[in-house]
Design a protein around this motif. Structure first.
Motif, PDB file in Angstrom:
ATOM      1  N   PRO A  44       0.846  -1.194   0.000  1.00 18.44           N
ATOM      2  CA  PRO A  44       0.000   0.000   0.000  1.00 18.44           C
ATOM      3  C   PRO A  44       0.885   1.248   0.000  1.00 18.44           C
ATOM      4  CG  PRO A  44      -0.651  -1.518   1.740  1.00 18.44           C
ATOM      5  CD  PRO A  44       0.600  -2.055   1.153  1.00 18.44           C
ATOM      6  N   TYR A  45       0.485   2.279  -0.770  1.00 19.04           N
ATOM      7  CA  TYR A  45       1.317   3.482  -0.857  1.00 19.04           C
ATOM      8  C   TYR A  45       1.552   4.090   0.523  1.00 19.04           C
ATOM      9  CZ  TYR A  45       3.459   7.656  -2.617  1.00 19.04           C
ATOM     10  OH  TYR A  45       4.377   8.634  -2.874  1.00 19.04           O
ATOM     11  N   PHE A  46       0.546   4.015   1.372  1.00 18.90           N
ATOM     12  CA  PHE A  46       0.611   4.660   2.683  1.00 18.90           C
ATOM     13  C   PHE A  46       1.807   4.187   3.522  1.00 18.90           C
ATOM     14  CE2 PHE A  46      -1.277   5.043   7.113  1.00 18.90           C
ATOM     15  CZ  PHE A  46      -0.985   6.391   7.221  1.00 18.90           C
ATOM     16  N   THR A  47       2.342   2.989   3.230  1.00 16.15           N
ATOM     17  CA  THR A  47       3.521   2.538   3.994  1.00 16.15           C
ATOM     18  C   THR A  47       4.691   3.504   3.812  1.00 16.15           C
ATOM     19  OG1 THR A  47       4.260   1.188   2.125  1.00 16.15           O
ATOM     20  CG2 THR A  47       2.950   0.075   3.823  1.00 16.15           C
ATOM     21  N   HIS A  48       4.759   4.139   2.633  1.00 16.32           N
ATOM     22  CA  HIS A  48       5.885   5.037   2.352  1.00 16.32           C
ATOM     23  C   HIS A  48       5.918   6.259   3.280  1.00 16.32           C
ATOM     24  CE1 HIS A  48       8.570   7.781   0.271  1.00 16.32           C
ATOM     25  NE2 HIS A  48       7.563   8.561  -0.043  1.00 16.32           N
ATOM     26  N   PRO A  49       4.858   7.075   3.320  1.00 19.03           N
ATOM     27  CA  PRO A  49       4.922   8.211   4.251  1.00 19.03           C
ATOM     28  C   PRO A  49       5.145   7.784   5.698  1.00 19.03           C
ATOM     29  CG  PRO A  49       2.744   8.046   3.219  1.00 19.03           C
ATOM     30  CD  PRO A  49       3.640   7.110   2.496  1.00 19.03           C
ATOM     31  N   LEU A  71       2.002  13.379   5.855  1.00 19.57           N
ATOM     32  CA  LEU A  71       1.152  14.003   4.829  1.00 19.57           C
ATOM     33  C   LEU A  71       1.913  14.377   3.560  1.00 19.57           C
ATOM     34  CD1 LEU A  71      -0.779  16.523   7.148  1.00 19.57           C
ATOM     35  CD2 LEU A  71      -1.576  14.278   6.376  1.00 19.57           C
ATOM     36  N   HIS A  72       3.220  14.093   3.496  1.00 17.65           N
ATOM     37  CA  HIS A  72       4.064  14.788   2.511  1.00 17.65           C
ATOM     38  C   HIS A  72       3.677  14.554   1.056  1.00 17.65           C
ATOM     39  CE1 HIS A  72       6.513  11.041   2.083  1.00 17.65           C
ATOM     40  NE2 HIS A  72       6.817  11.551   0.905  1.00 17.65           N
ATOM     41  N   ASP A  73       3.042  13.436   0.727  1.00 20.89           N
ATOM     42  CA  ASP A  73       2.679  13.193  -0.673  1.00 20.89           C
ATOM     43  C   ASP A  73       1.199  13.443  -0.960  1.00 20.89           C
ATOM     44  OD1 ASP A  73       5.086  12.600  -1.937  1.00 20.89           O
ATOM     45  OD2 ASP A  73       5.081  10.531  -1.214  1.00 20.89           O
ATOM     46  N   THR A  74       0.462  13.952   0.024  1.00 18.33           N
ATOM     47  CA  THR A  74      -0.990  14.040  -0.187  1.00 18.33           C
ATOM     48  C   THR A  74      -1.379  15.105  -1.205  1.00 18.33           C
ATOM     49  OG1 THR A  74      -1.176  15.476   1.745  1.00 18.33           O
ATOM     50  CG2 THR A  74      -1.646  13.134   2.090  1.00 18.33           C
ATOM     51  N   ALA A 138      14.577  12.402   4.190  1.00 19.11           N
ATOM     52  CA  ALA A 138      14.047  11.135   4.686  1.00 19.11           C
ATOM     53  C   ALA A 138      13.224  10.449   3.597  1.00 19.11           C
ATOM     54  CB  ALA A 138      13.191  11.384   5.929  1.00 19.11           C
ATOM     55  N   ASP A 139      12.468  11.250   2.852  1.00 21.76           N
ATOM     56  CA  ASP A 139      11.668  10.750   1.735  1.00 21.76           C
ATOM     57  C   ASP A 139      12.578  10.078   0.706  1.00 21.76           C
ATOM     58  OD1 ASP A 139       9.568  10.492  -0.172  1.00 21.76           O
ATOM     59  OD2 ASP A 139      10.078  12.450  -1.039  1.00 21.76           O
ATOM     60  N   ARG A 140      13.656  10.785   0.353  1.00 21.61           N
ATOM     61  CA  ARG A 140      14.585  10.238  -0.624  1.00 21.61           C
ATOM     62  C   ARG A 140      15.267   8.980  -0.094  1.00 21.61           C
ATOM     63  NH1 ARG A 140      16.454  11.084  -5.927  1.00 21.61           N
ATOM     64  NH2 ARG A 140      14.597  12.393  -5.892  1.00 21.61           N
ATOM     65  N   HIS A 142      14.079   6.768   2.005  1.00 19.14           N
ATOM     66  CA  HIS A 142      13.183   5.618   1.919  1.00 19.14           C
ATOM     67  C   HIS A 142      12.991   5.162   0.475  1.00 19.14           C
ATOM     68  CE1 HIS A 142       9.196   3.457   2.025  1.00 19.14           C
ATOM     69  NE2 HIS A 142       9.964   2.739   2.828  1.00 19.14           N
ATOM     70  N   ASN A 143      12.888   6.126  -0.443  1.00 14.80           N
ATOM     71  CA  ASN A 143      12.767   5.743  -1.854  1.00 14.80           C
ATOM     72  C   ASN A 143      13.996   4.988  -2.335  1.00 14.80           C
ATOM     73  OD1 ASN A 143      10.199   6.737  -2.309  1.00 14.80           O
ATOM     74  ND2 ASN A 143      10.941   8.790  -2.853  1.00 14.80           N
ATOM     75  N   MET A 144      15.163   5.404  -1.876  1.00 13.59           N
ATOM     76  CA  MET A 144      16.398   4.716  -2.271  1.00 13.59           C
ATOM     77  C   MET A 144      16.454   3.312  -1.671  1.00 13.59           C
ATOM     78  SD  MET A 144      18.126   6.485  -4.415  1.00 13.59           S
ATOM     79  CE  MET A 144      19.622   5.491  -4.402  1.00 13.59           C
TER      80      MET A 144
HETATM   81 MN    MN Z   1       7.429  10.608  -0.997  1.00 14.88          MN
END
Ligand code: MN
Length: 734
Positions: A44-49, A71-74, A138-140, A142-144
């Motif tokens: 689920p996308y929500f795991t990312h934020p 909330l960063h991607d909302t 932090a976003d980057r 986790h994406n990495m």
């Molecule tokens: Mn993000």
């Protein structure tokens, strides 16, 4: 997936006053907003934020930052809006999420490698709250960490961007643990083989040397404990990417690297740091040139530590980093930890918990932002001051242009290309027509409107801030002025040839350039135009037999008639030659800003319709005098400076020309107003006014006005004369 209560617990561990309700509402809101969206991994996308928020709880950040992470991607990826978030969570959080949305948009801009440095600066400049950058990193991160789920091509692009932009940014912000992890994840994606090779060798070394490393750890901590220094000693190895970079930089093989292993010694006080170094240096021989004291000389990003290398047990080189716990946190978390441990100031916070100190810092940062509109102060506070004097803008194609603060669209145009600057006539800023002299803001997209045949006005020179623009404007106006002088010179010379009964052509002039000591025909023309060389000498250089009359046509006639031999000159009525030959010989005058360098008599001016004479004035070009000007007498003995000129004014031309008038009027209230009204109603301007009081009854007013032509001027004079308060009106020529 992390549960609601787990997120709250993570924060509560370092912040007992966590706003549980706020976190819970954010959790539910983001979960609903992302709904059934999935990540590339199928999760689920929500795991990312949530994971991003978890990373930030490790840095012990405040509630607002954690909520912003959730909330960063909302706004970017769901139907949520800034307004809604502001209504539900307040403006502080809405600003943070909005800032993250802004950065996400910047990601779409093309980023060539050489622009990476600029782009990093752009991030720092666009972001007005450092917490936005912390969430972004932090976003980057986790994406990495989850990059292996996206396509090879996309993951390479993201990894390169991370290596170019986000890892160095983390480094700049002092967050070394984030930097190292970002670098290694990128390295693994971009160069899987090199990465695997280094990891294999590291494992190999670990197998062979693991025992002796542990021995050093135990021995060192034992010895320190025996001396009353409680210390945490940890062996550590360099990260694969920094090993790779060192091999690349020094072109050496893995085996030749000497400092793969090191030890970190963490103690409680600065004093203990120096005692550890004292002990280590007495016990083992020091490797010269490797001692660095970043405690007394901190690095720019506030990194503090003492480095040294010694020949340790088993004659192995041992690299040591000695620092306090606080310094270690700053080394790992940089800006995020920065305020927790301002050494030397710790005392004033003694009564506070470590957590609340972190709030103090964040609150102070926010205060700085909200107090005044002084982003500079804020940036200085967070050690980013090196960027606050710059602004970053884009071309419509997404090229990034870095300029000094205060730069205008003209600076921008010259930064794009000199030709663009020289031809600039207007600018579109973010799609809207804006003035060329406005101050550009960070993130502005600037589209320069150009026009061929445009010459930059010399006044721009003092209005731009970049040296490049200034130099180009100076050069362009110098070229334009030179062209004007050359044009004037050509007019003068060709007329001189006609009078001499000869024919002028460039080729003949070219042949005699050495005689005139000039390098080009243009040089000669410009020199004549500037009054540095006489046209008669040019004729003579080609036709040595020519005996210069040293006169221009009008001058010869003046000479014969002795116009200015009489002291009453100004009151004489002159006969000015007006035959056809004279008309064609005279240089046509089209006013200011035309092809020729022209100015008008400094006292009294000249207007179309006036009979005029030109005086060649060094550095000024032609000065146009009405023939009645007494000032002309001063040039009586310099006939070579006299030029035949005539007006060449287009009927439709609305330009105004300077003239001076003197009005004698009754000295009573309202007189000046009346005079000004007459002048104004006739569409003339008043440039300057001077009063001469003759008596208590009468005073003279001298006015410099602007008129279209002699007819216009005469009409104004007549109307002034008709007023009862006016006793006398006349034109004045100096
Ligand atoms: Mn993000």
């Amino acid at each position: 997936m992390m549960r609601q209560y787990e997120l709250v617990d993570r924060v509560r561990r370092y912040n007992p006053h966590v706003n549980e309700d706020l976190l819970n509402r954010a959790y539910v809101y983001a979960m609903k907003a992302h709904g059934s969206q999935k990540r590339a991994s199928g999760d689920p996308y929500f795991t990312h934020p949530l994971e991003v928020a978890a990373i930030l709880t490790d840095m012990r950040l405040d509630d607002a930052t954690i909520v912003a992470a959730v909330l960063h991607d909302t706004i970017e990826d769901t139907s949520a809006t800034r307004e809604e978030i502001e209504k539900l969570f307040g403006s502080e959080i809405a600003n943070l999420v909005d800032g993250l949305t802004k950065i996400a948009k910047l990601d779409l801009v093309s980023k060539r490698a050489e622009q990476a440095e600029n782009f990093r600066k752009l991030l720092l400049a666009v972001v007005d709250d450092v917490r936005v950058l912390l969430v972004k990193l932090a976003d980057r991160l986790h994406n990495m960490r989850t990059l292996n789920f996206v396509s090879a091509e996309k993951s390479k692009r993201i990894a390169q961007e991370t290596l170019d932009i986000y890892a160095p940014l983390a480094g700049r912000m002092g967050m070394q643990s984030v930097r190292i992890e970002l670098e290694d994840l990128s390295f693994r994606t971009l160069m899987p083989e090199a990465h695997a090779m280094i990891v294999a060798r590291l494992n190999d070394l670990q197998r062979r040397n693991g025992e002796s490393i542990r021995k050093v750890e135990v021995e060192l901590s034992g010895e320190l404990a025996a001396r009353g220094i409680p210390a945490e000693v940890g062996g550590r190895e360099k990260a694969p990417y920094s090993i790779w970079r060192k091999m690349e930089r020094k072109s050496i093989a893995f085996e030749q690297l000497s400092d793969i292993f090191g030890f970190r010694v963490i103690v409680n006080t600065v004093d203990e740091c120096y005692r550890v170094i004292g002990f280590v240096h007495t016990k083992w021989p020091v490797v010269p040139g490797r001692f660095k004291d970043y405690i007394s000389n901190p690095k720019q990003n506030d990194y503090r530590s003492i480095h040294t290398t010694v020949i340790g047990p088993g004659r192995q080189r041992v690299e040591l980093q000695v620092r306090t716990r606080g310094m270690d946190d700053v080394a790992d978390y940089g800006i995020a930890a920065h305020a927790l441990y301002k050494d030397g100031r710790a005392g004033e916070f003694d009564s506070l918990t470590r957590e609340s100190r972190s709030y103090q810092w964040l609150r102070h940062t926010i205060d700085l932002l909200s107090e005044g509109d002084s982003p500079e102060e804020f940036l200085e506070h967070t050690k980013l001051e090196m960027f606050h004097d710059q602004v970053f803008c884009f071309t419509p194609k997404g090229r990034l242009i870095a300029l000094p603060r205060g730069a205008t669209p003209i600076d921008f145009a010259y930064a794009v290309h000199t030709d663009v600057g020289n031809r600039a006539v207007g600018a579109k800023i973010n799609g809207r027509i804006g003035p060329l002299l406005s101050e550009l803001q960070n993130g502005d997209e600037v589209d320069i409107v150009t026009s061929a045949g445009q010459v930059p006005p010399p006044a721009w020179e003092s209005l731009v801030v970049t040296g490049k623009a200034r130099a180009a404007i100076r050069r362009a106006s110098r070229d334009a002025v030179r062209t004007q002088y050359a044009e004037l010179g050509k007019q003068i010379i060709s007329r001189a040839f006609v009078r001499a009964g000869k024919e002028y052509d460039d080729q003949k002039l070219k042949a005699v350039l050495p005689r005139l000591a000039r390098n080009s025909v243009e040089d000669v023309l410009a020199a004549v135009g500037r009054g540095e060389m006489f046209s008669g000498d040019v004729v003579k250089s080609i036709h040595p037999e020519f005996v210069a009359a040293r006169t221009a046509g009008a001058v010869a006639q003046k000479g014969e008639k002795g116009w200015f031999g009489l002291k009453k000159a100004a009151s004489l009525v002159f006969k000015v030659p007006s035959d056809k030959a004279h008309e064609s010989e005279a240089i046509p005058i089209r006013g200011l800003g035309g092809d020729l360098p022209v100015r008008f008599a400094p006292v009294g001016g000249a207007v179309p319709g006036d009979r005029i004479v030109g005086i060649l004035t060094p550095q000024e070009g032609i000065t146009i005098y009405p023939i009645q000007s007494p000032a002309l007498m001063t040039f009586d003995d310099q006939p070579e400076r006299w030029l035949d000129v005539r007006w060449d004014i287009d009927e439709s031309d609305n330009r105004l020309y300077p003239a001076r008038i003197q009005v004698s009027a009754i000295n009573e209230p309202g007189t000046l107003g009346l005079i000004a009204t007459v002048i104004g109603e006739n569409g003339s301007n008043i440039d300057h006014v001077e009063f001469i009081t003759r008596s208590s009854d009468v005073r003279d007013v001298i006015l410099d006005i602007e008129v279209r032509d002699l007819k216009h001027l005469t009409s104004i004079l007549t109307q002034l004369k008709s007023k009862s308060v006016v006793s006398k009106v006349e034109r004045v020529n100096g």
